[in-house]
Scaffold this motif. Sequence first.
Motif, PDB file in Angstrom:
ATOM      1  N   PRO A  83     -23.426  52.250  49.734  1.00  0.00           N
ATOM      2  CA  PRO A  83     -24.705  52.011  50.414  1.00  0.00           C
ATOM      3  C   PRO A  83     -25.268  53.306  50.976  1.00  0.00           C
ATOM      4  N   VAL A  84     -26.557  53.427  50.888  1.00  0.00           N
ATOM      5  CA  VAL A  84     -27.224  54.596  51.434  1.00  0.00           C
ATOM      6  C   VAL A  84     -27.434  54.368  52.926  1.00  0.00           C
ATOM      7  N   SER A  85     -27.051  55.354  53.735  1.00  0.00           N
ATOM      8  CA  SER A  85     -27.115  55.165  55.184  1.00  0.00           C
ATOM      9  C   SER A  85     -28.301  55.870  55.818  1.00  0.00           C
ATOM     10  N   HIS A  86     -29.328  56.133  55.043  1.00  0.00           N
ATOM     11  CA  HIS A  86     -30.531  56.715  55.631  1.00  0.00           C
ATOM     12  C   HIS A  86     -31.319  55.605  56.315  1.00  0.00           C
ATOM     13  N   SER A  87     -31.573  55.800  57.600  1.00  0.00           N
ATOM     14  CA  SER A  87     -32.340  54.787  58.311  1.00  0.00           C
ATOM     15  C   SER A  87     -33.768  55.285  58.500  1.00  0.00           C
ATOM     16  N   ALA A  88     -34.647  54.364  58.621  1.00  0.00           N
ATOM     17  CA  ALA A  88     -36.049  54.709  58.847  1.00  0.00           C
ATOM     18  C   ALA A  88     -36.197  55.295  60.237  1.00  0.00           C
ATOM     19  N   PRO A  89     -37.150  56.203  60.419  1.00  0.00           N
ATOM     20  CA  PRO A  89     -37.365  56.753  61.751  1.00  0.00           C
ATOM     21  C   PRO A  89     -37.732  55.635  62.733  1.00  0.00           C
ATOM     22  N   LEU A  90     -37.321  55.822  63.975  1.00  0.00           N
ATOM     23  CA  LEU A  90     -37.622  54.824  64.992  1.00  0.00           C
ATOM     24  C   LEU A  90     -39.110  54.829  65.319  1.00  0.00           C
ATOM     25  N   THR A  91     -39.630  53.667  65.631  1.00  0.00           N
ATOM     26  CA  THR A  91     -41.027  53.561  66.037  1.00  0.00           C
ATOM     27  C   THR A  91     -41.153  54.002  67.491  1.00  0.00           C
ATOM     28  N   CYS A  92     -42.366  54.283  67.915  1.00  0.00           N
ATOM     29  CA  CYS A  92     -42.589  54.665  69.311  1.00  0.00           C
ATOM     30  C   CYS A  92     -42.161  53.543  70.256  1.00  0.00           C
ATOM     31  N   GLU A  93     -42.404  52.313  69.854  1.00  0.00           N
ATOM     32  CA  GLU A  93     -41.992  51.188  70.697  1.00  0.00           C
ATOM     33  C   GLU A  93     -40.485  51.218  70.942  1.00  0.00           C
ATOM     34  N   GLU A  94     -39.724  51.556  69.911  1.00  0.00           N
ATOM     35  CA  GLU A  94     -38.263  51.631  70.041  1.00  0.00           C
ATOM     36  C   GLU A  94     -37.842  52.872  70.824  1.00  0.00           C
ATOM     37  N   LEU A  95     -38.554  53.985  70.617  1.00  0.00           N
ATOM     38  CA  LEU A  95     -38.188  55.242  71.263  1.00  0.00           C
ATOM     39  C   LEU A  95     -38.399  55.238  72.773  1.00  0.00           C
ATOM     40  N   VAL A  96     -39.400  54.527  73.259  1.00  0.00           N
ATOM     41  CA  VAL A  96     -39.694  54.580  74.694  1.00  0.00           C
ATOM     42  C   VAL A  96     -39.416  53.246  75.388  1.00  0.00           C
ATOM     43  N   ARG A  97     -38.548  52.441  74.798  1.00  0.00           N
ATOM     44  CA  ARG A  97     -38.216  51.161  75.424  1.00  0.00           C
ATOM     45  C   ARG A  97     -37.353  51.402  76.656  1.00  0.00           C
ATOM     46  N   PRO A  98     -37.523  50.559  77.652  1.00  0.00           N
ATOM     47  CA  PRO A  98     -36.706  50.690  78.869  1.00  0.00           C
ATOM     48  C   PRO A  98     -35.222  50.472  78.566  1.00  0.00           C
ATOM     49  N   SER A  99     -34.384  51.090  79.368  1.00  0.00           N
ATOM     50  CA  SER A  99     -32.943  50.869  79.256  1.00  0.00           C
ATOM     51  C   SER A  99     -32.634  49.439  79.647  1.00  0.00           C
ATOM     52  N   VAL A 100     -31.476  48.978  79.257  1.00  0.00           N
ATOM     53  CA  VAL A 100     -31.030  47.664  79.705  1.00  0.00           C
ATOM     54  C   VAL A 100     -30.688  47.769  81.182  1.00  0.00           C
ATOM     55  N   ARG A 101     -30.467  46.642  81.808  1.00  0.00           N
ATOM     56  CA  ARG A 101     -30.131  46.625  83.242  1.00  0.00           C
ATOM     57  C   ARG A 101     -29.019  47.637  83.528  1.00  0.00           C
ATOM     58  N   LEU A 102     -29.248  48.455  84.521  1.00  0.00           N
ATOM     59  CA  LEU A 102     -28.313  49.529  84.831  1.00  0.00           C
ATOM     60  C   LEU A 102     -27.331  49.151  85.922  1.00  0.00           C
ATOM     61  N   ASP A 103     -26.136  49.638  85.782  1.00  0.00           N
ATOM     62  CA  ASP A 103     -25.099  49.503  86.796  1.00  0.00           C
ATOM     63  C   ASP A 103     -25.126  50.784  87.627  1.00  0.00           C
ATOM     64  N   PRO A 104     -25.289  50.683  88.948  1.00  0.00           N
ATOM     65  CA  PRO A 104     -25.342  51.903  89.770  1.00  0.00           C
ATOM     66  C   PRO A 104     -24.131  52.809  89.565  1.00  0.00           C
ATOM     67  N   ARG A 105     -22.980  52.233  89.258  1.00  0.00           N
ATOM     68  CA  ARG A 105     -21.783  53.054  89.051  1.00  0.00           C
ATOM     69  C   ARG A 105     -21.925  53.934  87.804  1.00  0.00           C
ATOM     70  N   HIS A 106     -22.749  53.498  86.841  1.00  0.00           N
ATOM     71  CA  HIS A 106     -23.003  54.316  85.643  1.00  0.00           C
ATOM     72  C   HIS A 106     -23.847  55.545  85.996  1.00  0.00           C
ATOM     73  N   LEU A 107     -24.663  55.428  87.027  1.00  0.00           N
ATOM     74  CA  LEU A 107     -25.538  56.533  87.418  1.00  0.00           C
ATOM     75  C   LEU A 107     -24.820  57.599  88.239  1.00  0.00           C
ATOM     76  N   GLU A 108     -23.724  57.241  88.879  1.00  0.00           N
ATOM     77  CA  GLU A 108     -23.073  58.134  89.831  1.00  0.00           C
ATOM     78  C   GLU A 108     -22.728  59.485  89.227  1.00  0.00           C
ATOM     79  N   GLY A 109     -22.871  60.512  90.060  1.00  0.00           N
ATOM     80  CA  GLY A 109     -22.502  61.860  89.669  1.00  0.00           C
ATOM     81  C   GLY A 109     -23.706  62.762  89.481  1.00  0.00           C
ATOM     82  N   LYS A 110     -23.391  63.986  89.104  1.00  0.00           N
ATOM     83  CA  LYS A 110     -24.416  65.022  88.985  1.00  0.00           C
ATOM     84  C   LYS A 110     -24.809  65.214  87.521  1.00  0.00           C
ATOM     85  N   ARG A 111     -26.106  65.383  87.312  1.00  0.00           N
ATOM     86  CA  ARG A 111     -26.648  65.678  85.990  1.00  0.00           C
ATOM     87  C   ARG A 111     -27.662  66.816  86.124  1.00  0.00           C
TER      88      ARG A 111
END
Length: 184
Positions: free
Chosen positions: A16-44
């Motif tokens: 199978p060819v694994s080339h995927s179509a480029p993502l649409t803008c709707e997919e690229l700028v979609r909000p993240s799923v519900r976030l867990d504050p513990r996932h955010l912890e730390g420095k970036r």
Amino acid sequence: MMISAVCAVALLCLLPVSHSAPLTCEELVRPSVRLDPRHLEGKRALVAGSLSQPQFLERFKQRDSASVNFANSTSDTSISYTRSIRLHDNCTYSSYNITLEGSSFTFDGTDKSNLSAAFIHTSCHDCMLMRMNVESGKRVHFYLFSRRRQLEQEELEEFRAQVKCLNMPPPAVMDPTKELCRDE
């Protein structure tokens, strides 16, 4: 030998060819799923950013470095963070408390009609992408943070595509060799 080559080519054609179509803008700028504050912890570290208004983007480009440090929280919806900005070898710090609401967040104690913010999906495994609408959307800030100072080219290309989807100026990429501010 010829039979082996023909079989190899035939086998490759069946994979199978694994080339995927480029993502649409709707997919690229979609909000993240519900976030867990513990996932955010730390420095970036701030890796790249764009602002919808060119004069603010020019000021943004003058920064030597910037980072956010999310602090531990006892709540499932509240967390605090400290932003640091290094400009001309001087560090400034600002602390905020935010309340998570799904992929969106609000700054506690601010006029919520003037500022809205959200975490946007990114395929970068250790990144955090923040979109802030200031003055009811008159100005948009779009920031890419990571636990690493320098990202892979594909990760930066995804961010550039996201910026383009928002019709914003090309992003400024921070210099990863510039020192971050120490934790306050």
